[in-house]
Design a protein around this motif. Sequence first.
Motif, PDB file in Angstrom:
ATOM      1  N   SER A  99       0.827  -1.213   0.000  1.00  0.00           N
ATOM      2  CA  SER A  99       0.000   0.000   0.000  1.00  0.00           C
ATOM      3  C   SER A  99       0.856   1.255   0.000  1.00  0.00           C
ATOM      4  CB  SER A  99      -0.940   0.002   1.208  1.00  0.00           C
ATOM      5  OG  SER A  99      -0.200  -0.006   2.422  1.00  0.00           O
ATOM      6  N   HIS A 102       1.492   2.363  -3.524  1.00  0.00           N
ATOM      7  CA  HIS A 102       0.318   2.573  -4.364  1.00  0.00           C
ATOM      8  C   HIS A 102       0.335   3.993  -4.939  1.00  0.00           C
ATOM      9  CE1 HIS A 102      -3.931   2.705  -5.562  1.00  0.00           C
ATOM     10  NE2 HIS A 102      -3.893   1.380  -5.510  1.00  0.00           N
ATOM     11  N   GLU A 104      -2.040   6.062  -5.364  1.00  0.00           N
ATOM     12  CA  GLU A 104      -2.961   6.987  -4.719  1.00  0.00           C
ATOM     13  C   GLU A 104      -2.454   7.355  -3.327  1.00  0.00           C
ATOM     14  OE1 GLU A 104      -6.950   5.575  -4.696  1.00  0.00           O
ATOM     15  OE2 GLU A 104      -6.913   4.940  -6.803  1.00  0.00           O
ATOM     16  N   GLU A 106      -3.971   8.653  -0.820  1.00  0.00           N
ATOM     17  CA  GLU A 106      -4.866   8.261   0.265  1.00  0.00           C
ATOM     18  C   GLU A 106      -4.606   6.827   0.706  1.00  0.00           C
ATOM     19  OE1 GLU A 106      -7.479   8.793   3.212  1.00  0.00           O
ATOM     20  OE2 GLU A 106      -6.810  10.348   1.797  1.00  0.00           O
ATOM     21  N   VAL A 107      -4.312   5.947  -0.243  1.00  0.00           N
ATOM     22  CA  VAL A 107      -4.007   4.555   0.094  1.00  0.00           C
ATOM     23  C   VAL A 107      -2.667   4.473   0.820  1.00  0.00           C
ATOM     24  CG1 VAL A 107      -3.582   2.249  -0.851  1.00  0.00           C
ATOM     25  CG2 VAL A 107      -5.355   3.703  -1.859  1.00  0.00           C
ATOM     26  N   ARG A 108      -1.702   5.260   0.392  1.00  0.00           N
ATOM     27  CA  ARG A 108      -0.370   5.233   1.017  1.00  0.00           C
ATOM     28  C   ARG A 108      -0.406   5.679   2.474  1.00  0.00           C
ATOM     29  NH1 ARG A 108       1.149   7.691  -3.934  1.00  0.00           N
ATOM     30  NH2 ARG A 108       1.501   9.700  -2.881  1.00  0.00           N
ATOM     31  N   ARG A 110      -2.741   5.077   4.733  1.00  0.00           N
ATOM     32  CA  ARG A 110      -3.421   4.156   5.646  1.00  0.00           C
ATOM     33  C   ARG A 110      -2.460   3.161   6.280  1.00  0.00           C
ATOM     34  NH1 ARG A 110      -7.858   2.292   1.261  1.00  0.00           N
ATOM     35  NH2 ARG A 110      -8.802   4.334   0.829  1.00  0.00           N
ATOM     36  N   GLU A 118      -7.560  -2.014  -3.050  1.00  0.00           N
ATOM     37  CA  GLU A 118      -6.747  -1.151  -3.908  1.00  0.00           C
ATOM     38  C   GLU A 118      -5.412  -1.811  -4.252  1.00  0.00           C
ATOM     39  OE1 GLU A 118      -9.349   1.384  -1.232  1.00  0.00           O
ATOM     40  OE2 GLU A 118      -7.895  -0.247  -0.938  1.00  0.00           O
TER      41      GLU A 118
END
Length: 377
Positions: A99, A102, A104, A106-108, A110, A118
Amino acid sequence: MPLSEVEHQPRAHRILQRALAGRRMPHAYVFAGPEGVGKELMAVGLAQTLLCPSQVRLDFTGQAGADLSGVDACGECQDCRLVKAGTHPDLYLIHRQLSRQHPEAEVRKRLATQLGVEVVRHFLIAQAGHRPARGRAKVFIVREAERMNDSAQNAVLKTLEEPPPDTFLVLLSSGLDRLLPTTRSRCQQVVFQSLPVAFVERRLGELCPDRPAAERAFAARHSGGSLGQALRDLEDGLFALKRAWGQRLTELAGAGPDFAAHALAGPFEADARTLAKGVAERDPDVSETDAARAGLRTLLAVLAEFYADALRRVAGAALPPVNADQPEAVAALAGRFSRDALLGGLRAVAEAESHVARNANIQLAIETLFIRLRPAG
């Protein structure tokens, strides 16, 4: 690593070799079993064999059964060298920490407590649609597959059922029941068994020769046949903690009715926090609650093993004790408690673990445990 170097998993070897020999390799497997018993090593070995253009006859040197024959990766070609280096363009290791890579933002951001949809879509499904870079096949190995959330498992169903040509997926799971039935039904299951204690101890001697033999022997016995768990226990210094608790249990067994057993809860929680730090260092995405719970469970298992060893001694069982390095502690418990009392001690530990799992009042649960473990009268 070549398939032939994975030891003490003869059933898994036979299943894979039958598929390789019949050229009917399923496109999706789930390798299920305890952590640290060779599931990922076997998956990488299978990938190396599938990607190797110069396969050789399999040589198990007898460790997986003399009646087994088949093929293995040559270990010498460019594809084998790339697999060994972890840089083969057609071998994909899918895990929740991806992640952080990733696209995006926002994904990174989390915490990677789950293997989310994702990550599965970007790093597995999208890549599965490409042609193999080196022409033979593509292999995807999914670590901790049971951590895929429902959305991720549903997203990967079509790839599991109808993968592109020459695409293979291997899901690794230590919690098969946490995979959706629809996921399990689309994979051939290969069950892995616990490793022999003697093998784990030998491997610890090879990997950690600087550790005292008694510490390695305990780690092997405590691990339940998991080399990975034994290595983590050595890293966390569990041997020293369990030695201290063996001494405390000896004192508790000889204590009178005025002994403040509940006072042991404080040192117990402190040692559990020490173990929790090791959990958090290995997995930065683990929550504080889960790390604390893991530390408590490990230390509760240590207490249970002392009572189980004493019960075997009282019952005259021939099984070797986990705490062979502390016979005085085992003898103290066996001499002080009856068979029923030792069973009651094991039940008390099990109930405390149940409270930990439910995230109840931990301090009260541990205080209650030691009060129950104090000798009656």
